[in-house]
Motif scaffolding. Structure first.
Motif, mmCIF file in Angstrom:
data_model
loop_
_atom_site.group_PDB
_atom_site.id
_atom_site.type_symbol
_atom_site.label_atom_id
_atom_site.label_comp_id
_atom_site.label_asym_id
_atom_site.label_seq_id
_atom_site.Cartn_x
_atom_site.Cartn_y
_atom_site.Cartn_z
ATOM 1 N N ALA A 229 95.235 -64.934 113.365
ATOM 2 C CA ALA A 229 94.208 -65.865 112.901
ATOM 3 C C ALA A 229 93.263 -65.126 111.964
ATOM 4 N N LEU A 230 93.073 -65.685 110.779
ATOM 5 C CA LEU A 230 92.256 -65.027 109.776
ATOM 6 C C LEU A 230 90.816 -65.509 109.825
ATOM 7 N N GLY A 231 89.898 -64.565 109.632
ATOM 8 C CA GLY A 231 88.529 -64.884 109.308
ATOM 9 C C GLY A 231 88.375 -64.772 107.804
ATOM 10 N N PRO A 232 87.148 -64.542 107.327
ATOM 11 C CA PRO A 232 86.961 -64.347 105.885
ATOM 12 C C PRO A 232 87.861 -63.235 105.359
ATOM 13 N N THR A 233 88.560 -63.513 104.277
ATOM 14 C CA THR A 233 89.569 -62.610 103.743
ATOM 15 C C THR A 233 89.409 -62.522 102.232
ATOM 16 N N GLY B 139 98.894 -72.698 109.820
ATOM 17 C CA GLY B 139 97.653 -73.311 110.273
ATOM 18 C C GLY B 139 96.632 -73.472 109.165
ATOM 19 N N ARG B 140 95.807 -74.508 109.325
ATOM 20 C CA ARG B 140 94.813 -74.814 108.295
ATOM 21 C C ARG B 140 93.824 -73.670 108.113
ATOM 22 N N ARG B 141 93.403 -73.053 109.197
ATOM 23 C CA ARG B 141 92.405 -71.982 109.099
ATOM 24 C C ARG B 141 92.915 -70.847 108.214
ATOM 25 N N LEU C 111 95.324 -70.994 105.964
ATOM 26 C CA LEU C 111 95.492 -71.496 104.607
ATOM 27 C C LEU C 111 94.171 -71.459 103.851
ATOM 28 N N ILE C 112 93.110 -71.971 104.465
ATOM 29 C CA ILE C 112 91.808 -72.008 103.789
ATOM 30 C C ILE C 112 91.300 -70.602 103.521
ATOM 31 N N ALA C 113 91.496 -69.684 104.464
ATOM 32 C CA ALA C 113 91.053 -68.302 104.256
ATOM 33 C C ALA C 113 91.767 -67.683 103.068
ATOM 34 N N ARG C 114 93.040 -67.961 102.921
ATOM 35 C CA ARG C 114 93.805 -67.389 101.817
ATOM 36 C C ARG C 114 93.422 -68.035 100.485
ATOM 37 N N ILE C 115 93.203 -69.341 100.486
ATOM 38 C CA ILE C 115 92.741 -70.007 99.264
ATOM 39 C C ILE C 115 91.356 -69.501 98.868
ATOM 40 N N ASP C 116 90.479 -69.312 99.840
ATOM 41 C CA ASP C 116 89.142 -68.781 99.537
ATOM 42 C C ASP C 116 89.237 -67.385 98.914
ATOM 43 N N ALA C 117 90.215 -66.593 99.339
ATOM 44 C CA ALA C 117 90.411 -65.271 98.731
ATOM 45 C C ALA C 117 90.766 -65.415 97.255
ATOM 46 N N LEU C 118 91.609 -66.389 96.935
ATOM 47 C CA LEU C 118 91.961 -66.640 95.542
ATOM 48 C C LEU C 118 90.746 -67.075 94.735
#
Length: 258
Positions: free
Chosen positions: A57-61, A174-176, A178-185
């Motif tokens: 599970a990813l946090g801010p990335t 998982g959505r969490r 996915l969103i963390a990875r998109i936020d990294a982009l």
């Protein structure tokens, strides 16, 4: 972090790290493994953080965090210097590695990448998230295919599209994550390029529905000595849709000893 190193059997072979896009799975490169080993490369293949075999599970990335993962995997595999083949997000990881002091990266190939996200690509990510939240995972997976592949390829490969959609649903991290990875982009900006940076090949398709080909032209202007090859067709996943030309161009760059 789990990984695998596939040796080509050639003594003294260089190592090529395969770095995928938003989906993050090392399996994205499966169609090319034979050709890449025939070129004389040992291949370092891994699933990125928050995906596949490394689905924590990813946090801010950040992209820098993902670049740290590449170095950690290389260290675990006993690899010092390496080349990197990156698709979209994977190209950004390569840019981060290239701009670090004492970089270990010798050559970088970036497919449909960018220096900073533009409004169009950001909007595409918003649309995908809206589809996931509003219509569910099957709709998200179906929309993903239309961003990856151009119309000519979708029309000619309906069975492959259906299989890719089913695989995306089955292996969704998982959505969490996915969103963390998109936020990294979203948070990435190309650092100042070092004078002694690695050799760079940029590959882009004019019919990419996710990343405007102008982004690769901007990169070519920002990276001294970068070579840009523009494909008239191919879409975002041009390595798959025009595989023969892609592998030909890749070989010409990676095996040029200048």
């Amino acid at each position: 972090m789990k990984y695998r190193l596939e040796a080509c059997g050639r003594e003294g072979a260089r190592t090529l790290v395969l770095c995928s896009g938003l989906g993050g799975a090392g399996g994205y490169w499966s169609p090319h493994l034979g050709a890449l080993k025939a070129m004389g490369f040992d291949l370092l293949i891994y699933d990125q953080r928050g995906t596949g075999a490394n689905t924590e599970a990813l946090g801010p990335t950040t992209i820098a965090d993902m670049a740290d993962d590449v170095l950690a995997v290389c260290d675990a595999a006993g690899v010092d210097r390496f080349d990197l083949l990156g698709h979209a997000l994977g190209g950004l990881v390569g840019f981060d590695l290239a701009c670090r002091p004492d970089s270990r990266l010798d050559r970088l190939v970036a497919i449909n990448a960018w220096a900073r996200i533009d409004h169009h690509t950001a909007r595409c990510f918003d649309i995908r998230i809206a589809a996931l939240d509003g219509q569910g995972l099957p709709a998200f997976a179906a929309l993903q295919q239309n961003f990856l592949y151009p119309p000519f390829w979708i029309s000619a490969n309906p069975d492959r599209i259906a299989a890719d959609e089913a695989h995306a649903v089955e292996h969704f991290a998982g959505r969490r994550n996915l969103i963390a990875r998109i936020d990294a982009l979203r948070g990435f900006a190309l650092p100042d390029w070092p004078q002694d940076g690695p050799r760079v090949l940029l590959l882009a398709a004019t019919d990419d529905a996710l990343v405007d080909v102008a982004q690769s032209h901007r990169l070519a202007a920002l990276i001294p000595g970068a070579q840009l090859i523009e494909y008239p067709q191919g879409g975002h996943a041009l390595n798959i849709t025009v595989q023969d030309r892609f592998e030909h161009d890749l070989k010409g760059f990676l095996t040029d000893d200048r």
